[in-house]
Design a protein around this motif. Structure first.
Motif, PDB file in Angstrom:
ATOM      1  N   GLY A   1      -3.627   9.506  65.240  1.00  0.00           N
ATOM      2  CA  GLY A   1      -4.324  10.606  65.842  1.00  0.00           C
ATOM      3  C   GLY A   1      -3.442  11.662  66.549  1.00  0.00           C
ATOM      4  N   ASP A   2      -2.256  11.012  67.342  1.00  0.00           N
ATOM      5  CA  ASP A   2      -1.320  11.672  68.067  1.00  0.00           C
ATOM      6  C   ASP A   2      -0.015  11.884  67.370  1.00  0.00           C
ATOM      7  OD1 ASP A   2      -0.454  13.246  70.039  1.00  0.00           O
ATOM      8  OD2 ASP A   2       0.213  11.711  71.289  1.00  0.00           O
ATOM      9  N   GLY A   3      -0.050  12.111  65.852  1.00  0.00           N
ATOM     10  CA  GLY A   3       0.967  12.220  65.422  1.00  0.00           C
ATOM     11  C   GLY A   3       1.346  13.739  64.777  1.00  0.00           C
ATOM     12  N   THR A   4       0.988  14.012  63.529  1.00  0.00           N
ATOM     13  CA  THR A   4       1.198  15.384  63.085  1.00  0.00           C
ATOM     14  C   THR A   4      -0.131  16.011  63.090  1.00  0.00           C
ATOM     15  OG1 THR A   4       0.749  14.658  60.670  1.00  0.00           O
ATOM     16  CG2 THR A   4       3.035  14.780  61.552  1.00  0.00           C
ATOM     17  N   ALA A   5      -0.285  17.310  62.957  1.00  0.00           N
ATOM     18  CA  ALA A   5      -1.628  18.149  62.812  1.00  0.00           C
ATOM     19  C   ALA A   5      -2.500  17.329  61.513  1.00  0.00           C
ATOM     20  CB  ALA A   5      -1.423  19.531  62.693  1.00  0.00           C
ATOM     21  N   GLU A   6      -1.659  17.159  60.513  1.00  0.00           N
ATOM     22  CA  GLU A   6      -2.220  16.756  59.303  1.00  0.00           C
ATOM     23  C   GLU A   6      -2.960  15.377  59.554  1.00  0.00           C
ATOM     24  OE1 GLU A   6       0.509  15.615  56.077  1.00  0.00           O
ATOM     25  OE2 GLU A   6      -1.104  15.390  54.512  1.00  0.00           O
ATOM     26  N   SER A   7      -2.016  14.351  60.284  1.00  0.00           N
ATOM     27  CA  SER A   7      -2.554  12.905  60.304  1.00  0.00           C
ATOM     28  C   SER A   7      -3.701  12.980  61.293  1.00  0.00           C
ATOM     29  CB  SER A   7      -1.565  12.068  60.647  1.00  0.00           C
ATOM     30  OG  SER A   7      -1.169  12.439  62.178  1.00  0.00           O
TER      31      SER A   7
ATOM     32  N   VAL B   1     -12.833   8.873  61.125  1.00  0.00           N
ATOM     33  CA  VAL B   1     -13.669   8.241  62.382  1.00  0.00           C
ATOM     34  C   VAL B   1     -15.265   8.772  62.159  1.00  0.00           C
ATOM     35  CG1 VAL B   1     -14.042   8.222  64.850  1.00  0.00           C
ATOM     36  CG2 VAL B   1     -11.727   7.891  63.895  1.00  0.00           C
ATOM     37  N   ASP B   2     -15.213  10.290  62.054  1.00  0.00           N
ATOM     38  CA  ASP B   2     -16.517  10.850  61.727  1.00  0.00           C
ATOM     39  C   ASP B   2     -17.263  10.089  60.621  1.00  0.00           C
ATOM     40  OD1 ASP B   2     -15.803  12.630  63.815  1.00  0.00           O
ATOM     41  OD2 ASP B   2     -15.283  14.289  62.388  1.00  0.00           O
ATOM     42  N   THR B   3     -16.513   9.973  59.464  1.00  0.00           N
ATOM     43  CA  THR B   3     -17.269   9.294  58.278  1.00  0.00           C
ATOM     44  C   THR B   3     -17.667   8.104  58.436  1.00  0.00           C
ATOM     45  OG1 THR B   3     -15.656  10.683  57.031  1.00  0.00           O
ATOM     46  CG2 THR B   3     -16.938   8.843  55.658  1.00  0.00           C
TER      47      THR B   3
ATOM     48  N   ALA C   1     -13.705   4.351  73.659  1.00  0.00           N
ATOM     49  CA  ALA C   1     -13.283   5.592  74.343  1.00  0.00           C
ATOM     50  C   ALA C   1     -11.993   5.748  74.900  1.00  0.00           C
ATOM     51  CB  ALA C   1     -14.316   5.369  75.647  1.00  0.00           C
ATOM     52  N   ARG C   2     -11.302   4.668  75.272  1.00  0.00           N
ATOM     53  CA  ARG C   2      -9.922   4.798  75.446  1.00  0.00           C
ATOM     54  C   ARG C   2      -9.031   5.157  74.499  1.00  0.00           C
ATOM     55  NH1 ARG C   2     -10.315   0.202  78.437  1.00  0.00           N
ATOM     56  NH2 ARG C   2      -9.462  -1.034  76.726  1.00  0.00           N
ATOM     57  N   THR C   3      -9.328   4.392  73.468  1.00  0.00           N
ATOM     58  CA  THR C   3      -8.467   4.627  72.165  1.00  0.00           C
ATOM     59  C   THR C   3      -8.468   5.996  71.550  1.00  0.00           C
ATOM     60  OG1 THR C   3      -8.527   2.163  71.851  1.00  0.00           O
ATOM     61  CG2 THR C   3      -7.674   3.743  69.838  1.00  0.00           C
ATOM     62  N   LEU C   4      -9.807   6.499  71.526  1.00  0.00           N
ATOM     63  CA  LEU C   4      -9.828   7.740  71.134  1.00  0.00           C
ATOM     64  C   LEU C   4      -9.364   8.828  71.936  1.00  0.00           C
ATOM     65  CD1 LEU C   4     -13.589   7.836  69.604  1.00  0.00           C
ATOM     66  CD2 LEU C   4     -11.450   7.489  68.316  1.00  0.00           C
ATOM     67  N   LYS C   5      -9.441   8.681  73.149  1.00  0.00           N
ATOM     68  CA  LYS C   5      -8.797   9.579  73.955  1.00  0.00           C
ATOM     69  C   LYS C   5      -7.154   9.558  73.988  1.00  0.00           C
ATOM     70  CE  LYS C   5      -9.045  10.848  79.092  1.00  0.00           C
ATOM     71  NZ  LYS C   5      -7.834  10.547  79.777  1.00  0.00           N
ATOM     72  N   THR C   6      -6.837   8.218  74.133  1.00  0.00           N
ATOM     73  CA  THR C   6      -5.374   8.302  73.903  1.00  0.00           C
ATOM     74  C   THR C   6      -4.774   8.875  72.406  1.00  0.00           C
ATOM     75  OG1 THR C   6      -5.646   6.270  74.991  1.00  0.00           O
ATOM     76  CG2 THR C   6      -3.129   6.656  74.148  1.00  0.00           C
TER      77      THR C   6
ATOM     78  N   LEU D   1      -8.366  12.078  69.853  1.00  0.00           N
ATOM     79  CA  LEU D   1      -9.524  12.415  68.858  1.00  0.00           C
ATOM     80  C   LEU D   1     -10.845  12.622  69.665  1.00  0.00           C
ATOM     81  CD1 LEU D   1      -8.776   9.406  66.435  1.00  0.00           C
ATOM     82  CD2 LEU D   1      -8.220  11.844  65.985  1.00  0.00           C
ATOM     83  N   GLN D   2     -11.809  13.194  69.007  1.00  0.00           N
ATOM     84  CA  GLN D   2     -13.152  13.444  69.600  1.00  0.00           C
ATOM     85  C   GLN D   2     -14.129  12.262  69.146  1.00  0.00           C
ATOM     86  OE1 GLN D   2     -14.174  16.246  71.237  1.00  0.00           O
ATOM     87  NE2 GLN D   2     -11.916  16.695  71.504  1.00  0.00           N
TER      88      GLN D   2
END
Lengths: 93, 330, 252
Positions: free
Chosen positions: C149-155, C163-165, C204-209, C212-213
């Motif tokens: 999530g917090d890696g590259t723009a692509e990742s 996550v959405d899927t 919630a915590r993991t997505l925030k770190t 990710l939305q």
């Protein structure tokens, strides 16, 4: 692209023992290095504590320095208990 | 440890005399069974020879995951699935230990893997044969791991410290691989007619390639002599091959299976089995790329590597961010 | 539905979740993005398949029809599987696999943790062993969520899509039905509301770190727990069950 950095892994296998170097692995960050060390080097219950350290953070002695570093300690026999003569009948020494 | 690899590349040019002296001291250490460690001086040819052998060995472990890995989703019981998974996982681990040993010699894992994918590096030809039935998983464990073990045990005493240490760990872990394979064969041979047929067929397909695993005959082996002088290698290809035949024939007998070699028979005089001529034409052909699965194996590895690139890059980018944040917080 | 039937169903859910996810993970072996990941994901698969053996063996005992763990794993058809739909979703790319794993681990851990106190001794014993494994899985997959999530723009973009899927498959995990209710009243099943609370905070915590939305609440898929599956499961079983079905009189 570069490889993930290299890490050295040290494992304490039982209580009371020191950590021992067991090998190395690649990981992109410290948390991954710990997880990978766990997954790679403790698959058979070998560990109860892990240290990981970036290989580039280790400073090692040079083989060429072996003589000046380690030979001088060889003649310091007085550091060893067997150097001293104590009569057999004296106990607890 | 991987601190300052012990290669000689960047050193100042030495006089021929000084070099000869170093080489003599090096050979004396080897002769005295003193292990060579990464930072010790070593002849460039020794380093290259080790990088070649260790990386080939590492590639073999990694490519070797594929034929058996095929059967992970199809293992016939949950117990067999777990055993096979643990075994294939070990192979990944062994590849990792070996790449690490090669890295102490100044080779990067990435460069080694890229050489494999470019078709420039060799790996054990045996993994270019297909696994067609479940019995192949048994035969690989019994014969291929059996042959590998015979090859590998002497390497635990190899003159290069990191390689010897990796091999000791590998041999210890591999001790269950051959047994689980033989157990699969045993169950098949005591099972239904269809299972026994599977087992006999697998033996017939894996027998000769297993014999080839020990490499070309001594007379044609280009590296054997020097490798033995350097104590990278301790026994000749032919001696190890004979040992394998001698141990495997009685095991096949016990299973009630027949190796596909009409000339196979016990020779009372020499105390070994005689066996028929190996088709070295096939060996060289498969080694050079024309085995049944060479293309698929390399393609599978290359695809995994390419499709995983964005994952490795993301982790690297995150690691760098994290380091910057830690630095900024100080 | 009597208690024995409910217990059998409940055990199949626990066992099939672990089995199907473990089976999916074995598809990765030999094809993971890094050598270290081969070992890590194999460890997770080993844990899960080991857990499945425990749950299914006990399910067989409860059923009392002489079926063992292998018969249950390898001789049932789609209609009789009780895993949640999330677990049978395809591996996709590594981000899809990590997201599926994390969304499940964040549920699995508090579930097993709660089941340690289960009134059924067998379940409590299996949970006591398994929850430690699930704890490690959750940490590992959460760390990967953050890396990607917090890696590259692509990742980041890839993982957000994953996550959405997968999000619509998470609702089913926490929706109690008659099986859950029957057993919960007896102190056997875990309270899914409490499990959801832990999951929700963790996610919630993991997505925030991971920057990710969190997907909008919307339609949730369901049916796996009751045996109404996606098309995926049939293909999984076709592979997984091939040998025992092709050779019905053989032992392995």
């Amino acid at each position: 692209m570069k490889d993930w950095p290299l890490w050295e892994v040290f494992i304490r296998s039982r209580h009371g023992l020191a950590h021992k170097h067991v090998g190395s692995l690649h990981a992109s960050d410290a948390a991954m290095a710990l997880a990978n060390a766990r997954d790679v080097y403790t698959r058979r219950g070998e560990g109860m504590s892990i240290w990981v350290v970036r290989s580039t953070d280790i400073t090692a002695s040079a083989p060429g320095d072996k003589a000046i570093l380690f030979d001088p300690s060889e003649d310091k026999v007085y550091r060893h208990p067997t150097f001293y003569e104590i009569p057999d009948e004296v106990d607890n020494l | 440890m991987h601190i300052q690899p012990g290669h000689t590349g960047g050193e100042p040019t030495r006089s021929a005399e000084a070099l000869a002296e170093l080489e003599q001291a090096f050979q004396e250490k080897i002769d005295a069974e003193i292990k060579i460690e990464p930072k010790d001086w070593m002849p460039e040819a020794y380093r290259q020879s080790l990088v070649r052998q260790i990386s080939q060995h590492a590639h073999s472990e990694i490519v070797g995951m594929l034929p058996e890995g095929n059967w992970l989703t199809r293992a016939p019981s949950l117990r067999r699935k777990l055993i096979l998974l643990a075994k294939v996982q070990d192979e990944a681990g062994h590849g990792l230990y070996l790449y690490s040993a090669a890295e102490t010699l100044g080779a990067s894992r990435e460069a080694l893997i890229e050489a494999l994918h470019a078709g420039k590096a060799k790996y054990s030809s045996i993994f270019n044969y297909p696994t067609l039935t479940w019995a192949d998983v048994g035969a690989i464990g019994w014969l291929v791991d059996g042959a590998a073990l015979i090859n590998q045990i002497p390497l635990c005493r190899c003159s290069y410290g990191p390689y010897a240490r990796a091999m000791r760990r590998i041999c210890k872990e591999e001790s269950f691989h051959q047994r689980q394979g033989y157990e699969i064969m045993l169950v098949l041979c005591r099972g239904t007619a269809a299972q026994k047929r599977m087992a006999q067929d697998a033996l017939e397909r894996w027998w000769w390639p297993s014999l080839m695993m020990f490499g070309p005959p001594d007379a044609e082996s280009s590296h054997t002599q020097q490798s033995m002088r350097w104590k990278i290698k301790r026994h000749t290809n032919d001696a190890l091959r004979q040992k394998f035949v001698d141990q495997s024939v009685p095991q096949a007998d016990y299973l009630g299976l027949t190796p596909p070699d009409p000339e196979l028979k016990w020779n009372e005089q020499i105390g070994h089995y005689d066996f028929g001529a190996i088709d070295w034409g096939e060996f060289w052909r498969v080694l050079k790329g024309d085995g049944p699965c060479n293309r698929e194996r390399i393609e599978a590895r290359r695809r995994a590597y390419d499709e995983g690139r964005w994952v490795r890059e993301a982790a690297l980018a995150f690691g760098a961010k994290q380091a910057r944040r830690a630095h900024g917080a100080e | 539905m009597n208690q024995r039937q409910a217990l059998y169903e409940y055990l199949l859910r626990l066992g099939d979740n672990a089995l199907i996810l473990g089976q999916r993970l074995t598809e990765w072996i030999g094809h993971a993005p890094a050598l270290e990941e081969e070992l890590g994901s194999a460890n997770v698969a080993l844990d899960l398949i080991g857990q499945a053996r425990g749950w299914l063996a006990y399910a067989g005992t409860v059923e009392g029809a002489g079926r063992d763990e292998d018969t249950l794993a390898l001789q049932r058809d789609v209609l009789d599987f009780r895993n949640a739909l999330l677990l049978e979703q395809p591996n996709g790319h590594y981000g899809d696999t990590i997201a599926r794993q994390y969304l499940f681990d964040a549920f699995h851990y508090p579930l097993l943790e709660a089941l340690r106190g289960c009134a059924d001794q067998h379940i409590a014993a299996i949970a006591a062993k398994s929850y430690k494994e699930a704890g490690y899985h959750r940490r590992r997959s959460a760390e990967w969520m953050v890396r990607l999530g917090d890696g590259t723009a692509e990742s980041h973009a890839k993982l957000q899509r994953s996550v959405d899927t997968l999000w619509p498959y998470t609702g089913e995990l926490f929706t109690p039905d008659e099986v859950d209710r029957t057993l919960q009243s007896l102190g056997v099943a875990a309270d899914l509301t409490a499990v959801y609370q832990t999951w929700d905070e963790d996610v919630a915590r993991t997505l925030k770190t991971a920057t990710l939305q969190r997907p909008q609440a919307g339609w949730m898929q369901s049916g796996g727990k009751q045996g109404r599956h996606s098309e995926q499961l049939g293909y999984i079983l076709a592979q997984m069950q091939f040998l025992p079905r092709a050779y019905p009189d053989a032992r392995w």
